[in-house]
Design an enzyme around this catalytic site. Structure first.
Site, short mmCIF file in Angstrom:
data_model
loop_
_atom_site.label_atom_id
_atom_site.label_comp_id
_atom_site.label_asym_id
_atom_site.label_seq_id
_atom_site.Cartn_x
_atom_site.Cartn_y
_atom_site.Cartn_z
N LEU A 146 0.74 -1.13 0.07
CA LEU A 146 0.03 -0.03 0.07
C LEU A 146 0.85 1.01 0.24
O LEU A 146 0.45 2.29 -0.83
CB LEU A 146 -0.93 0.07 1.32
CG LEU A 146 -1.66 1.38 1.38
CD1 LEU A 146 -2.95 1.21 0.38
CD2 LEU A 146 -2.60 1.32 2.41
N TYR A 147 2.13 1.23 0.74
CA TYR A 147 2.99 2.32 0.89
C TYR A 147 3.29 2.76 -0.70
O TYR A 147 3.45 3.83 -1.40
CB TYR A 147 4.20 1.93 1.63
CG TYR A 147 5.31 3.02 1.45
CD1 TYR A 147 5.40 4.26 2.09
CD2 TYR A 147 6.28 2.68 0.90
CE1 TYR A 147 6.21 5.31 1.85
CE2 TYR A 147 7.51 3.60 0.62
CZ TYR A 147 7.28 4.75 1.01
OH TYR A 147 8.41 5.72 1.18
N ALA A 148 3.99 1.63 -1.38
CA ALA A 148 4.10 1.75 -2.91
C ALA A 148 3.26 2.41 -3.71
O ALA A 148 3.09 3.31 -4.61
CB ALA A 148 4.77 0.44 -3.38
#
Length: 454
Positions: A256-258
């Site tokens: 999700l960060y990416a």
């Protein structure tokens, strides 16, 4: 028969005395009211002065004060006073910090200024004569006392950090009203790949909503600033090309960060296209060094090795070593400043685009991936301590097995060239770590023990 006494004069005298008493009482009440008002005003001024002296906007709080106490008094200042419009003293600090000392120097708003990369960049910009104003919300994703220590370091170099959130529109608008920023170095973000599985909303709030809020304020500013912001090597996700190039696919995020960082790149394209904002995205590759983030492997490996705890070393599902393109902080700072120096002016004014604007994306890496096992071996040597290794298969938590940066484009456009190898960089980190945490190295203890026994 005797004549009754004449009492008319006595009655008149009594009425006159009553009249005088009423006048005196009225004057007394009026005087008392004025005195009470003045006393209340004086007490209010004394309280304001007390809080101003005891809770200054630049933190001088000693390290022994618990972090949650420091967080509380800073939030009082930022939300109740600064966000509401600040004051003359606050505006003076904001202007003073953001005023350049060199000819044609920049006036830079650095978001995430109390963070790892943000603090280093703020210091480098200030040292070369640029004006720097920091913005940070001092969240507790990792130990806030480390962020406060970075803030104290910056304050000694006359860099003021406003405590506030990217999603506080009125505060951002106020900052742009007070200072005509030439540049924004946007480094504030919710970091970390694995934490997204615990708190996904924090990534949406900071990396997407916060970024949009910043762009909204910047687009309406006059003049519009040039913006350099932190993307991430994580956007390459499941890409198998090697080394990673800016031309490679970035539509397969593994975390999700990416995904939020990739979303940021698409959002940047939109604001560049519609509003003429000059935007440069920087894809950082595993940045490490002094004043680093405690959630990074090199940092907690150092801590656990010194404490005799076991450390997990990941292998891929096909039993290959996990490797990272570890990039030393000084090299990343040079890349950030190079991007700022070559950023063209935005072409919009007051939210209206006047012409095509610059839009760029660059890798900032070290170009030489190192297996995590090799990282541990270097740390063992520097700490004179053998690590207790626990080799396990990498879990499906969003981490990728391998990163390798192609930095040809950054070298071509602003001369980016990393110069620090992992051994040299880790030596500098360990020296800082031992000093910051007051740890006596094992070798020093052994030599002292030998001297005492002799």
């Amino acid at each position: 028969m005797p004549t009754p006494p004449d009492t008319s004069k006595t009655l008149k005298l009594e009425r006159y005395n009553n009249y005088l008493r009423k006048i005196h009482s009225t004057k007394l009440i009026s005087a008392s009211s004025k005195l009470l008002f003045r006393a209340t005003l004086l007490i209010a001024l004394i309280l304001i002065l007390f809080f101003t002296i005891n809770y200054p906007p630049l933190s001088d709080t000693p390290h022994h004060v618990p972090p949650h106490h420091r967080l509380h008094h800073h939030s009082l200042l930022s939300t109740s006073l600064f966000s509401a419009g600040g004051g003359a003293a606050w505006e003076k600090q904001v202007r003073l910090s953001s005023t350049p000392r060199r000819t044609n120097g920049f006036s830079v708003l650095v978001t995430g200024a109390a963070g790892f990369v943000g603090s280093h960049c703020s210091l480098a910009l200030k040292k070369r004569g640029d004006g720097v104003l920091g913005l940070d919300n001092f969240n507790n994703y990792y130990d806030p006392s480390l962020k406060r220590a970075r803030q104290n370091l910056l304050s000694k170099h006359q860099v003021f950090i406003v405590e506030g959130d990217l999603n506080d529109g009125p505060l951002l608008t106020k900052l742009f009203d007070v200072v005509p920023f030439t540049h924004v170095l946007h480094l504030a973000a919710q970091a970390g790949v694995r934490y997204a599985m615990q708190n996904p909303q924090s990534y949406i709030s900071s990396n997407i909503a916060g970024f949009v809020n910043l762009l909204e304020v910047a687009k309406a500013a006059n003049p519009q600033p040039s913006i350099v912001w932190a993307s991430s090597s994580s956007v390459y996700g499941l890409n198998t090309e090697n080394p990673f190039s800016e031309r490679d696919r970035t539509d397969q995020p593994a975390s999700l960060y990416a995904a939020t960082k990739k979303a940021g790149e698409e959002i940047a394209h939109t604001y560049n296209h519609i509003y003429g904002l000059s935007l440069t995205g920087l894809r950082f590759f595993t940045v490490y060094g002094p004043w680093g983030r405690p959630d990074m492997a090199y940092f907690f490996f150092t801590k656990d090795i010194l404490q005799g705890k076991s450390i997990d070393i990941y292998k891929t599902h096909n039993q290959k070593e996990v490797a990272r393109d570890f990039t030393y902080i000084d090299d990343v700072v040079k890349g950030c400043l190079g991007a700022l120096d070559t950023a063209e002016k935005s072409t919009g004014s007051g939210g209206n685009k006047k012409g095509a604007a610059q839009l760029r994306v660059y890798n900032l890496g070290n170009t030489s991936p190192v297996p995590v096992g090799r990282l541990v071996s270097i740390l063992e040597g520097l700490l004179s301590t053998k690590a207790k290794k626990h080799v396990i298969t990498m879990p499906r938590n969003g981490d990728v097995p391998f990163t390798h940066a192609n930095v040809t484009l950054a070298f071509k456009d602003f001369g980016y060239k990393p110069t620090t190898d992992l051994s040299t960089g880790l030596r500098k980190f360990v020296k800082w770590y031992i000093s910051y945490y007051g740890i006596q190295s094992k070798t020093r203890k052994e030599s002292q023990a030998t001297g005492e026994s002799g």
